[in-house]
Design an enzyme around this catalytic site. Structure first.
Site, short mmCIF file in Angstrom:
data_model
loop_
_atom_site.label_atom_id
_atom_site.label_comp_id
_atom_site.label_asym_id
_atom_site.label_seq_id
_atom_site.Cartn_x
_atom_site.Cartn_y
_atom_site.Cartn_z
N THR A 13 -24.17 -21.61 19.91
CA THR A 13 -23.78 -21.03 21.21
C THR A 13 -24.45 -19.67 21.43
OG1 THR A 13 -21.64 -22.14 21.01
CG2 THR A 13 -21.77 -20.34 22.60
N VAL A 14 -24.28 -18.77 20.48
CA VAL A 14 -24.77 -17.40 20.66
C VAL A 14 -26.28 -17.30 20.46
CG1 VAL A 14 -24.59 -15.01 19.81
CG2 VAL A 14 -22.53 -16.44 19.99
N LYS A 103 -18.70 -11.35 12.94
CA LYS A 103 -17.63 -10.38 12.59
C LYS A 103 -17.01 -10.63 11.24
CE LYS A 103 -16.76 -13.53 15.57
NZ LYS A 103 -15.77 -13.99 16.46
N GLU A 127 -22.70 -4.65 18.33
CA GLU A 127 -21.82 -4.65 19.51
C GLU A 127 -21.12 -6.01 19.69
OE1 GLU A 127 -21.22 -1.88 22.11
OE2 GLU A 127 -19.64 -3.33 21.80
N VAL A 130 -17.42 -7.35 18.15
CA VAL A 130 -16.08 -7.04 18.66
C VAL A 130 -16.03 -7.23 20.16
CG1 VAL A 130 -14.23 -5.33 18.80
CG2 VAL A 130 -15.74 -5.34 16.82
N GLY A 132 -16.88 -9.68 22.25
CA GLY A 132 -17.94 -10.39 22.98
C GLY A 132 -18.80 -9.48 23.83
N ASP A 199 -9.67 -13.65 13.02
CA ASP A 199 -10.79 -13.19 13.84
C ASP A 199 -10.48 -11.82 14.46
OD1 ASP A 199 -13.41 -14.06 15.36
OD2 ASP A 199 -12.04 -13.30 16.88
N LYS A 203 -12.18 -7.98 13.66
CA LYS A 203 -12.65 -7.05 14.69
C LYS A 203 -11.94 -5.70 14.57
CE LYS A 203 -13.78 -10.92 17.68
NZ LYS A 203 -13.26 -11.92 18.63
N GLY A 300 -18.01 -16.30 24.50
CA GLY A 300 -18.84 -17.11 25.38
C GLY A 300 -20.31 -16.79 25.19
N1 LIG Z 1 -19.09 -18.12 20.33
C1 LIG Z 1 -18.76 -16.90 20.72
O1 LIG Z 1 -18.28 -16.68 21.85
C2 LIG Z 1 -18.95 -15.75 19.80
C3 LIG Z 1 -19.36 -15.91 18.49
N2 LIG Z 1 -19.53 -14.82 17.67
C4 LIG Z 1 -20.02 -15.02 16.31
O2 LIG Z 1 -21.39 -15.42 16.38
C5 LIG Z 1 -21.70 -16.28 15.30
C6 LIG Z 1 -22.25 -17.57 15.85
O3 LIG Z 1 -21.27 -18.18 16.65
P1 LIG Z 1 -21.59 -19.49 17.48
O4 LIG Z 1 -22.94 -19.40 18.05
O5 LIG Z 1 -20.43 -19.70 18.37
O6 LIG Z 1 -21.58 -20.59 16.34
P2 LIG Z 1 -22.20 -22.05 16.36
O7 LIG Z 1 -21.39 -22.83 15.40
O8 LIG Z 1 -22.33 -22.52 17.76
O9 LIG Z 1 -23.69 -21.85 15.81
C7 LIG Z 1 -23.93 -21.48 14.48
C8 LIG Z 1 -25.41 -21.57 14.22
O10 LIG Z 1 -25.67 -21.10 12.90
C9 LIG Z 1 -26.39 -22.06 12.17
N3 LIG Z 1 -25.92 -21.97 10.79
C10 LIG Z 1 -24.65 -22.04 10.35
N4 LIG Z 1 -24.63 -21.87 9.02
C11 LIG Z 1 -25.91 -21.70 8.62
C12 LIG Z 1 -26.55 -21.49 7.37
N5 LIG Z 1 -25.84 -21.42 6.24
N6 LIG Z 1 -27.88 -21.35 7.34
C13 LIG Z 1 -28.60 -21.42 8.48
N7 LIG Z 1 -28.07 -21.61 9.70
C14 LIG Z 1 -26.73 -21.74 9.76
C15 LIG Z 1 -26.07 -23.40 12.81
O11 LIG Z 1 -27.12 -24.31 12.54
P3 LIG Z 1 -27.13 -25.80 13.16
O12 LIG Z 1 -27.46 -25.61 14.63
O13 LIG Z 1 -28.24 -26.49 12.41
O14 LIG Z 1 -25.78 -26.35 12.91
C16 LIG Z 1 -25.96 -23.00 14.28
O15 LIG Z 1 -27.23 -22.99 14.87
C17 LIG Z 1 -20.41 -16.45 14.49
O16 LIG Z 1 -20.43 -15.56 13.41
C18 LIG Z 1 -19.33 -16.09 15.50
O17 LIG Z 1 -18.19 -15.58 14.89
C19 LIG Z 1 -19.33 -13.55 18.13
C20 LIG Z 1 -18.92 -13.32 19.40
C21 LIG Z 1 -18.65 -14.39 20.32
N1 LIG Z 2 -13.87 -17.04 18.59
C1 LIG Z 2 -14.05 -15.70 19.09
C2 LIG Z 2 -15.43 -15.55 19.62
C3 LIG Z 2 -15.80 -14.15 19.89
O1 LIG Z 2 -15.72 -13.27 19.06
C4 LIG Z 2 -13.04 -15.43 20.18
O2 LIG Z 2 -12.44 -16.38 20.67
O3 LIG Z 2 -12.82 -14.25 20.51
#
Ligand SMILES: NC(=O)C1=CN([C@@H]2O[C@H](COP(=O)(O)OP(=O)(O)OC[C@H]3O[C@@H](n4cnc5c(N)ncnc54)[C@H](OP(=O)(O)O)[C@@H]3O)[C@@H](O)[C@H]2O)C=CC1
Ligand SMILES: N[C@@H](CC=O)C(=O)O
Length: 325
Positions: A13-14, A103, A127, A130, A132, A199, A203, A300
């Site tokens: 997602t991110v 985080k 940034e 914590v 988003g 979570d 933060k 998001g």
């Molecule tokens: N979603 C949100 O709104 C927010 C998320 N975050 C943080 O951002 C981070 C990412 O979140 P999000 O994008 O939602 O997570 P996702 O699960 O959507 O994506 C995680 C990504 O990381 C890759 N990945 C996971 N583990 C490994 C590994 N060991 N080695 C290499 N690649 C790896 C996955 O690969 P693959 O695609 O192959 O599965 C995937 O591309 C998290 O730490 C989350 O807490 C922070 C703020 C907001």
């Molecule tokens: N899962 C977290 C994603 C952002 O940090 C949340 O819902 O706040």
């Protein structure tokens, strides 16, 4: 510097959001920074999945291959403490700046990364860890140049605020609301951390470490998630003018911090009462400024990714001694 080379760790997602913003805003970034921003490598877990990125970008599950590219900054959006910490530590050792959204990793290892980065004279920006898209880290950094922050009260998890809002406003079931938060990309891959309050706790620890400059341990805090909240109570209390919110409270006393993360019943006079859906809000009290409130999307794809790209601009504006305005 003719270009800024970026390695992206994670393309979920991110990570994908960061990629899209950098691609879409390339012209503006080049104008601001005076050079292009090139994504040279992307680390994923499963390299058999088609990512639809140009073939000159290396997409691999080998961190070694990513970190041996000529990279100026590593943007990390993977999940969990390890292997993320090791990768970022290796990147700093190589002289790269780092930007993270992770985080869980940063609450456990942020203090160490900041120290290592100081020694290697590179930047650590976080940034997105914590709240988003809400710029709480940079606001606090600015605030503490003059103020002492005495208290923070905050909603720091978008998923739980979304679930509680859906139950309160639409009388949704817990399971329906959680499923919807997952579909919208708000929840963690394993939502246990959201629902049990970990979570929000991570933060809160990141904020506490920012404000105290010291390592804060998660076992010195009180944490309760939203599992104990019962739908019938939410609906009944709403009729009586009271809402349940999952609130992190940080009190900074003489040389000590008290951190609590828990569901609280609050009434309409409370500054967090009207924070709805995926929004987060942070109410900060400084000794000179008094009370400030920041509010906005706490999770998001694009809100989170956009603050990571802002971090990138900040690092390289500083490096190029451009004036921020
Ligand atoms: N979603 C949100 O709104 C927010 C998320 N975050 C943080 O951002 C981070 C990412 O979140 P999000 O994008 O939602 O997570 P996702 O699960 O959507 O994506 C995680 C990504 O990381 C890759 N990945 C996971 N583990 C490994 C590994 N060991 N080695 C290499 N690649 C790896 C996955 O690969 P693959 O695609 O192959 O599965 C995937 O591309 C998290 O730490 C989350 O807490 C922070 C703020 C907001
Ligand atoms: N899962 C977290 C994603 C952002 O940090 C949340 O819902 O706040």
């Amino acid at each position: 510097m003719s270009s800024i080379n970026v390695a992206l760790l994670g393309f979920g997602t991110v990570g994908r959001g960061v990629y899209e913003i950098i691609e879409q805003e390339q012209k503006r970034l080049t104008e601001i920074l005076g050079c292009s921003v090139n994504i040279v490598a992307i680390l994923v877990d499963d390299e058999t999945i088609e990512r639809n990125v140009p073939s000159h970008i290396l997409v691999t599950s080998s961190a070694h291959d990513v970190l041996t590219q000529p990279v100026d900054v590593v943007i990390e959006a993977i999940v969990g403490v390890e292997p993320a910490y090791t990768y970022l530590s290796q990147a700093i050792e190589k002289g790269c700046h780092i930007i993270t959204a992770n985080k869980e990793m940063f609450a456990h290892k942020g203090h160490e990364l900041k120290q290592q980065a100081k020694e290697r004279q590179v930047s650590v920006e976080y940034e997105a860890t914590v709240a988003g898209g809400v710029p709480v880290i940079n606001t606090l950094r600015q605030l503490v140049t003059v103020n002492r922050v005495v208290q923070i009260e905050a909603i720091l998890n978008g998923t739980t605020n979304y679930i509680l809002s859906e139950i309160t406003n639409k009388q949704a079931s817990f399971a329906e609301a959680l499923q919807s938060a997952q579909q919208l990309g708000y929840a963690e891959a394993d939502p246990t951390n959201d629902l049990k309050g970990y979570d929000a706790l991570y933060k809160a620890i990141i904020l506490a470490e920012l404000l105290t400059g010291t390592k804060v341990y998660g076992n010195h805090v009180f944490r309760e998630g939203i599992k104990s909240v019962i739908k019938a109570d939410v609906i009944h209390q709403q009729l009586k003018g009271s809402r349940v919110k999952h609130i992190a409270t940080l009190n900074f006393g003489q040389g000590q911090i008290d951190i609590r993360v828990e569901p609280k019943w609050i009434t309409s006079e409370h500054p967090l009462y009207h924070v709805e859906g995926v929004d987060n809000a942070i109410v900060m009290t400084g000794d000179y400024v008094g009370r400030l409130k920041l509010e906005g999307p706490g999770a998001g794809q694009y809100p989170t990714a956009s603050v990571m790209v802002e971090d990138l601009v900040k690092i390289f504006s500083r490096e190029r001694k451009l004036v921020n305005n």
